[in-house]
Design a protein around this motif. Sequence first.
Motif, PDB file in Angstrom:
ATOM      1  N   UNK A  39       0.830  -1.214   0.000  1.00 25.07           N
ATOM      2  CA  UNK A  39       0.000   0.000   0.000  1.00 25.07           C
ATOM      3  C   UNK A  39       0.866   1.266   0.000  1.00 25.07           C
ATOM      4  N   UNK A  40       2.152   1.112   0.286  1.00 28.62           N
ATOM      5  CA  UNK A  40       3.051   2.284   0.266  1.00 28.62           C
ATOM      6  C   UNK A  40       3.512   2.613  -1.152  1.00 28.62           C
ATOM      7  N   UNK A  41       2.943   1.909  -2.141  1.00 35.15           N
ATOM      8  CA  UNK A  41       3.523   1.967  -3.491  1.00 35.15           C
ATOM      9  C   UNK A  41       3.587   3.363  -4.112  1.00 35.15           C
ATOM     10  N   UNK A  42       2.630   4.227  -3.738  1.00 32.25           N
ATOM     11  CA  UNK A  42       2.643   5.553  -4.353  1.00 32.25           C
ATOM     12  C   UNK A  42       3.347   6.591  -3.486  1.00 32.25           C
ATOM     13  N   UNK A 130      -3.743 -10.230  -9.663  1.00 32.39           N
ATOM     14  CA  UNK A 130      -4.668  -9.720  -8.650  1.00 32.39           C
ATOM     15  C   UNK A 130      -5.564  -8.640  -9.235  1.00 32.39           C
ATOM     16  N   UNK A 131      -6.798  -8.575  -8.720  1.00 31.12           N
ATOM     17  CA  UNK A 131      -7.665  -7.454  -9.100  1.00 31.12           C
ATOM     18  C   UNK A 131      -7.291  -6.251  -8.236  1.00 31.12           C
ATOM     19  N   UNK A 132      -6.929  -5.129  -8.840  1.00 25.38           N
ATOM     20  CA  UNK A 132      -6.547  -3.954  -8.041  1.00 25.38           C
ATOM     21  C   UNK A 132      -7.718  -3.356  -7.262  1.00 25.38           C
ATOM     22  N   UNK A 133      -8.966  -3.707  -7.645  1.00 22.66           N
ATOM     23  CA  UNK A 133     -10.129  -3.138  -6.939  1.00 22.66           C
ATOM     24  C   UNK A 133     -10.493  -3.986  -5.718  1.00 22.66           C
ATOM     25  N   UNK A 148      -9.822 -13.091 -20.373  1.00 22.90           N
ATOM     26  CA  UNK A 148      -8.386 -12.887 -20.286  1.00 22.90           C
ATOM     27  C   UNK A 148      -7.982 -11.602 -19.559  1.00 22.90           C
ATOM     28  N   UNK A 149      -7.264 -11.754 -18.447  1.00 24.35           N
ATOM     29  CA  UNK A 149      -6.661 -10.644 -17.704  1.00 24.35           C
ATOM     30  C   UNK A 149      -7.634  -9.588 -17.171  1.00 24.35           C
ATOM     31  N   UNK A 150      -8.897 -10.019 -16.947  1.00 25.14           N
ATOM     32  CA  UNK A 150      -9.907  -9.090 -16.417  1.00 25.14           C
ATOM     33  C   UNK A 150     -10.578  -9.758 -15.215  1.00 25.14           C
ATOM     34  N   UNK A 151     -10.834  -8.971 -14.150  1.00 31.30           N
ATOM     35  CA  UNK A 151     -11.488  -9.522 -12.956  1.00 31.30           C
ATOM     36  C   UNK A 151     -12.895 -10.013 -13.299  1.00 31.30           C
ATOM     37  N   UNK A 152     -13.310 -11.136 -12.695  1.00 30.89           N
ATOM     38  CA  UNK A 152     -14.654 -11.678 -12.966  1.00 30.89           C
ATOM     39  C   UNK A 152     -15.739 -10.730 -12.472  1.00 30.89           C
ATOM     40  N   UNK A 153     -15.447 -10.003 -11.396  1.00 30.37           N
ATOM     41  CA  UNK A 153     -16.453  -9.107 -10.807  1.00 30.37           C
ATOM     42  C   UNK A 153     -16.310  -7.695 -11.369  1.00 30.37           C
ATOM     43  N   UNK A 154     -15.083  -7.180 -11.348  1.00 32.71           N
ATOM     44  CA  UNK A 154     -14.842  -5.821 -11.854  1.00 32.71           C
ATOM     45  C   UNK A 154     -14.385  -5.923 -13.312  1.00 32.71           C
ATOM     46  N   UNK A 155     -15.371  -6.072 -14.176  1.00 29.85           N
ATOM     47  CA  UNK A 155     -15.078  -6.472 -15.545  1.00 29.85           C
ATOM     48  C   UNK A 155     -14.405  -5.379 -16.383  1.00 29.85           C
ATOM     49  N   UNK A 156     -14.355  -4.148 -15.825  1.00 30.27           N
ATOM     50  CA  UNK A 156     -13.643  -3.103 -16.578  1.00 30.27           C
ATOM     51  C   UNK A 156     -12.229  -2.899 -16.013  1.00 30.27           C
ATOM     52  N   UNK A 157     -11.787  -3.847 -15.175  1.00 21.09           N
ATOM     53  CA  UNK A 157     -10.470  -3.683 -14.532  1.00 21.09           C
ATOM     54  C   UNK A 157      -9.480  -4.744 -15.001  1.00 21.09           C
ATOM     55  N   UNK A 158      -8.359  -4.289 -15.496  1.00 20.49           N
ATOM     56  CA  UNK A 158      -7.280  -5.203 -15.898  1.00 20.49           C
ATOM     57  C   UNK A 158      -6.618  -5.772 -14.637  1.00 20.49           C
ATOM     58  N   UNK A 160      -3.599  -7.142 -12.218  1.00 20.98           N
ATOM     59  CA  UNK A 160      -2.218  -6.673 -12.020  1.00 20.98           C
ATOM     60  C   UNK A 160      -1.298  -7.854 -11.726  1.00 20.98           C
ATOM     61  N   UNK A 161      -0.031  -7.665 -12.081  1.00 21.97           N
ATOM     62  CA  UNK A 161       0.992  -8.680 -11.818  1.00 21.97           C
ATOM     63  C   UNK A 161       1.939  -8.071 -10.789  1.00 21.97           C
ATOM     64  N   UNK A 162       2.140  -8.718  -9.672  1.00 24.88           N
ATOM     65  CA  UNK A 162       2.964  -8.131  -8.606  1.00 24.88           C
ATOM     66  C   UNK A 162       4.406  -7.942  -9.038  1.00 24.88           C
ATOM     67  N   UNK A 163       4.980  -6.801  -8.628  1.00 28.50           N
ATOM     68  CA  UNK A 163       6.345  -6.471  -9.041  1.00 28.50           C
ATOM     69  C   UNK A 163       7.350  -7.533  -8.574  1.00 28.50           C
ATOM     70  N   UNK A 164       7.053  -8.181  -7.419  1.00 36.90           N
ATOM     71  CA  UNK A 164       8.025  -9.156  -6.896  1.00 36.90           C
ATOM     72  C   UNK A 164       7.729 -10.584  -7.375  1.00 36.90           C
ATOM     73  N   UNK A 165       6.821 -10.736  -8.331  1.00 33.55           N
ATOM     74  CA  UNK A 165       6.502 -12.073  -8.844  1.00 33.55           C
ATOM     75  C   UNK A 165       7.285 -12.416 -10.109  1.00 33.55           C
ATOM     76  N   UNK A 166       8.408 -11.756 -10.344  1.00 39.01           N
ATOM     77  CA  UNK A 166       9.256 -12.123 -11.486  1.00 39.01           C
ATOM     78  C   UNK A 166      10.214 -13.243 -11.044  1.00 39.01           C
ATOM     79  N   UNK A 167      10.685 -14.079 -11.980  1.00 38.74           N
ATOM     80  CA  UNK A 167      11.469 -15.263 -11.594  1.00 38.74           C
ATOM     81  C   UNK A 167      12.662 -14.957 -10.687  1.00 38.74           C
TER      82      UNK A 167
END
Length: 215
Positions: A39-42, A130-133, A148-158, A160-167
């Motif tokens: 949550x400190x991201x910004x 993850x859904x950002x909403x 593809x890449x859209x939340x099932x509930x918040x269908x207008x939201x792409x 997100x891929x966590x910054x620390x989830x890279x190999x």
Amino acid sequence: MSKIIVLMGAPGAGKGTQARLLQERLKLPQISTGDIFRALKDSQTPLAMEVREIMAQGRLVPDELTIRLVKERTSQDDCRNGYILDGFPRTPAQAESLESLATEQGNEIFPVLIDIPTEILEKRMTGRRNCPVCGEIYNVYFKPPKHDNVCDVHTDTQLAHRADDNPETVKARLITYEEQTRPLMNYYRSRGLLRTVDGNRDPEVIYKEIEAIVT
Ligand code: AP5
């Protein structure tokens, strides 16, 4: 006596997935230290920048800060009937602080280890979205969204891929877990507190087992 449900396990073991189910069904707040730090991201304060750097390297945020944030969060009103810890404690100092906290609050600790073979973890994390909403957790391999890449509930939201989830960071996080957090299992085991569930099954099956342990 209220309960502190402590979900433990390697990165990607399914702590967040189970914590969300427990929160929804047992009506207890989920406290994820990872979410608190994300949550400190910004924020552009020196502290926030330091935390981001640590997370990007797959290391642990210093105990003093982590413990202070958990104390503050768990002293809030919604925690008075108990709460779920997801990702805390991760070091002996954090475990000791939790014990003092539980005593002060008159709570009982229920540590549950979600156990899973290491070879599955990489796919769990690199495939996570993850859904950002609403925070819903998906996985391109194990739990894909309907579209593809859209939340099932918040269908207008792409999603997100966590910054620390890279190999590369995933590898570092797994090493950090082995070195600093896995020894805690013995700490709880030696006190006769640790319960272990097999995390390599359907999430609902795992949930039922955890629910039976903690209720
Ligand atoms: P944090 O956010 O806590 O990350 P983590 O512990 O590495 O755990 P994850 O969130 O990666 O995984 P998870 O076990 O919650 O799995 P999930 O349910 O998402 O910490 C991030 C960073 O913050 C740390 O590296 C550190 O820098 C810092 N930090 C946090 N806490 C700290 C502390 N106490 N002290 C110091 N620093 C701290 O599931 C993963 C994937 O698998 C998802 O895609 C999901 O859909 C899928 N999945 C889940 N369950 C199943 C299943 N049963 N079958 C198939 N797929 C499943």
